[in-house]
Motif scaffolding. Structure first.
Motif, mmCIF file in Angstrom:
data_model
loop_
_atom_site.group_PDB
_atom_site.id
_atom_site.type_symbol
_atom_site.label_atom_id
_atom_site.label_comp_id
_atom_site.label_asym_id
_atom_site.label_seq_id
_atom_site.Cartn_x
_atom_site.Cartn_y
_atom_site.Cartn_z
ATOM 1 N N GLU A 1 54.122 40.805 35.036
ATOM 2 C CA GLU A 1 54.146 39.740 34.027
ATOM 3 C C GLU A 1 55.483 39.735 33.299
ATOM 4 N N SER B 1 57.200 38.379 29.918
ATOM 5 C CA SER B 1 56.878 37.882 28.574
ATOM 6 C C SER B 1 58.120 37.228 27.991
ATOM 7 N N ARG C 1 50.359 29.395 36.358
ATOM 8 C CA ARG C 1 49.334 30.313 35.837
ATOM 9 C C ARG C 1 49.816 31.045 34.580
ATOM 10 N N GLU D 1 50.358 31.915 30.574
ATOM 11 C CA GLU D 1 49.452 32.015 29.423
ATOM 12 C C GLU D 1 50.271 31.977 28.136
ATOM 13 N N ARG E 1 49.991 33.133 24.388
ATOM 14 C CA ARG E 1 49.159 34.089 23.656
ATOM 15 C C ARG E 1 49.518 34.143 22.175
ATOM 16 N N GLN F 1 41.191 29.854 24.624
ATOM 17 C CA GLN F 1 40.246 30.860 25.088
ATOM 18 C C GLN F 1 40.298 32.057 24.141
ATOM 19 N N GLY G 1 44.302 37.084 26.519
ATOM 20 C CA GLY G 1 44.730 36.698 27.860
ATOM 21 C C GLY G 1 44.239 37.671 28.907
ATOM 22 N N SER G 2 44.940 37.725 30.033
ATOM 23 C CA SER G 2 44.502 38.522 31.173
ATOM 24 C C SER G 2 44.516 40.022 30.894
ATOM 25 N N PHE H 1 44.241 32.606 23.353
ATOM 26 C CA PHE H 1 45.305 32.207 24.273
ATOM 27 C C PHE H 1 44.916 30.896 24.953
ATOM 28 N N ALA H 2 45.874 30.339 25.673
ATOM 29 C CA ALA H 2 45.638 29.108 26.439
ATOM 30 C C ALA H 2 46.379 29.210 27.762
ATOM 31 N N TRP H 3 45.720 28.723 28.855
ATOM 32 C CA TRP H 3 46.436 28.599 30.121
ATOM 33 C C TRP H 3 47.352 27.395 30.049
#
Length: 468
Positions: A92, A94, A151, A153, A155, A180, A184-185, A192-194
């Motif tokens: 990931e 950031s 994909r 996110e 956050r 959501q 996140g994941s 968070f939001a996708w």
């Protein structure tokens, strides 16, 4: 000065007064323990008042997290030989915003239960953040072709998500995003939001957001952007600014406070881009929720990976338990000066004071601190101080009239107590100069006692010599 047969010498009277004063240290120490116990009960009551409302809140974000494909190499031993293998892994990236503008409106409220009180608040946050890929992205070992922008996110972190209000709104380039729960994941606290971050290939991405949350006692922000601008305003007139960053501008008056922060990522010592294994705790998730009963600011960051914050506490203007505790530490001075005055009447005026009378007057002086604590929890420190000091000064004055067999002498004891209580209140109010003032007063008192007792024959030896 002759010693009458059967009568104690001045030195023995002094020693007796000292021993009674030392014995009174036991109840005085018990008062210290009582203050500590009541303070602990107050903290527990404050925690129960705010339970379910939201604890001291810490904010961070937004942070854009994009998964990407990377190659990992590992060396294993097969048949006695070292074999290096490569495999694809997901990691990931950031990305912190280039610029973020935040406005926080804090609406405080006092909540009471019986005699206990806690400060809670509702806060509304609005902000705008701009994300863009840095021109040196390749230096981080990430190729654009390896990133799965669809994909991504977005956050947001909140240390106690139970205080999060209903219906937060987040929009990217004007398009609302579905939110959501969680971080996140990789889990975590907040929401968070996708998001499809493909527009970042061509231009910066702008994110607008607004949400409400509840908390108590304090609020802090963990800045991460290249340029963080945070404006805070509240009707609470007693803020405490602490943490790793202080406001560049602030206003505090009876109507409340307003503060403005501006922090750059160079001051943070952190790049806008960071990489980690997929699912690993990110920067937001390393921000532990503050304690519910710890109203102090967090400790400053000590390394580049520690979370740095700007911290604001909504402090109570008067901490009555700390003031009572400080007052109790002067208890020996009250006992000492009062006993000294009684001793002077005994030695110089010839009024005999019995140990029981010393003990009863000393007990009244110790009782002052118990009354101060009991009244302060109900009516506040200053009215309690006036009421308790008036009660004890009046009690000891009336008792002194019977012991000293003179109202004139009793008024001298009463005046001494009133002066001592007035001086103690001044010492408690002038915290910065209390040691200096107290030292000068003790010096003056000692000089007066030495002058007044300079001709006293403490052991009565000179009288016996003269008689011989």
């Amino acid at each position: 000065m002759r010693r009458v047969d059967g009568e104690r010498t001045p030195g023995s009277k002094l020693l007796l007064a000292i021993l009674i004063g030392v014995a009174l240290a036991i109840p005085l120490f018990s008062v210290w323990l009582l203050v500590y116990d009541r303070q602990s009960q107050s903290e527990q009551a404050a925690a129960s008042i705010t339970e379910g409302w939201g604890g001291p809140q810490a904010l961070a974000g937004p942070l854009l997290v994009i998964p990407y494909r990377a190659t990992a190499s590992e060396t294993v031993i097969e048949n006695g030989r070292s074999v290096t293998r490569s495999r694809d892994v997901m990691r990931e990236l950031s990305l912190a915003p280039e610029v973020i503008d935040l406005t926080t409106d804090v609406r405080p409220e006092r909540r009471k239960r019986s005699i206990y009180e806690a400060v809670v608040y509702d806060a509304k946050v609005t902000g705008k953040a701009r994300f863009a890929f840095p021109p040196d992205l390749a230096r981080h070992g990430v190729a654009m072709a390896d990133m799965d922008l669809a994909r991504a996110e977005l956050r947001f972190a909140l240390s106690d998500p139970r205080g999060l209000g209903a219906n937060p709104t987040v929009a990217a380039d004007g398009r609302p995003l579905r939110l959501q729960p969680g971080g996140g994941s990789n889990g975590g606290r907040g929401f968070f939001a996708w998001i499809d971050a493909a527009p970042l290939n061509a231009r910066p991405l702008t994110v607008d957001f607004a949400f409400d949350f509840r908390g108590n006692a304090s609020l802090s922000l963990a800045p991460q952007a290249g340029d963080t601008r945070w404006a805070v305003r509240s009707a609470w007139p007693h803020p405490s600014f602490a943490g790793d960053f202080l406001p560049t501008q602030r206003r505090v008056d009876d109507r409340g406070f307003a503060a403005s922060y501006r922090v750059g990522n160079l001051a943070l010592g952190r790049s806008l881009v960071s990489t980690a294994d997929a699912g690993a705790p990110g920067t937001l998730d390393r921000m532990a929720p503050p304690s519910r009963t710890d109203y102090a600011a967090p400790a400053p960051a000590r390394d580049g990976n520690a979370i740095q914050t700007a911290h604001i506490s909504l402090i109570q203007p008067v901490d009555l338990y700390s003031q009572v505790n400080r007052a109790t530490k002067y208890g020996f001075l009250f006992i000492g000066f009062t006993f000294l005055a009684l001793l002077m009447f005994d030695i110089i005026a010839g009024v005999r004071i019995t140990p029981v009378e010393y003990l009863l007057m000393g007990a009244a002086l110790v009782l002052f601190f118990v009354l101060l604590l009991a009244f302060a929890e109900v009516i506040g420190f200053t009215p309690a101080y006036i009421l308790a000091s008036a009660a004890i000064a009046g009690l000891n004055t009336a008792y002194s009239a019977a012991v000293l067999k003179s109202w004139r002498r009793a008024w001298l004891i009463g005046g001494l107590l009133v002066a001592l209580y007035a001086v103690l209140y001044i010492l408690l109010s002038l915290e910065a100069f209390s040691l200096l003032i107290g030292s000068l007063l003790l010096f003056a008192a000692l000089a007066g006692v030495m002058y007044g007792t300079r001709r006293i024959d403490w052991s009565a030896r000179r009288g016996e010599v003269d008689a011989a």
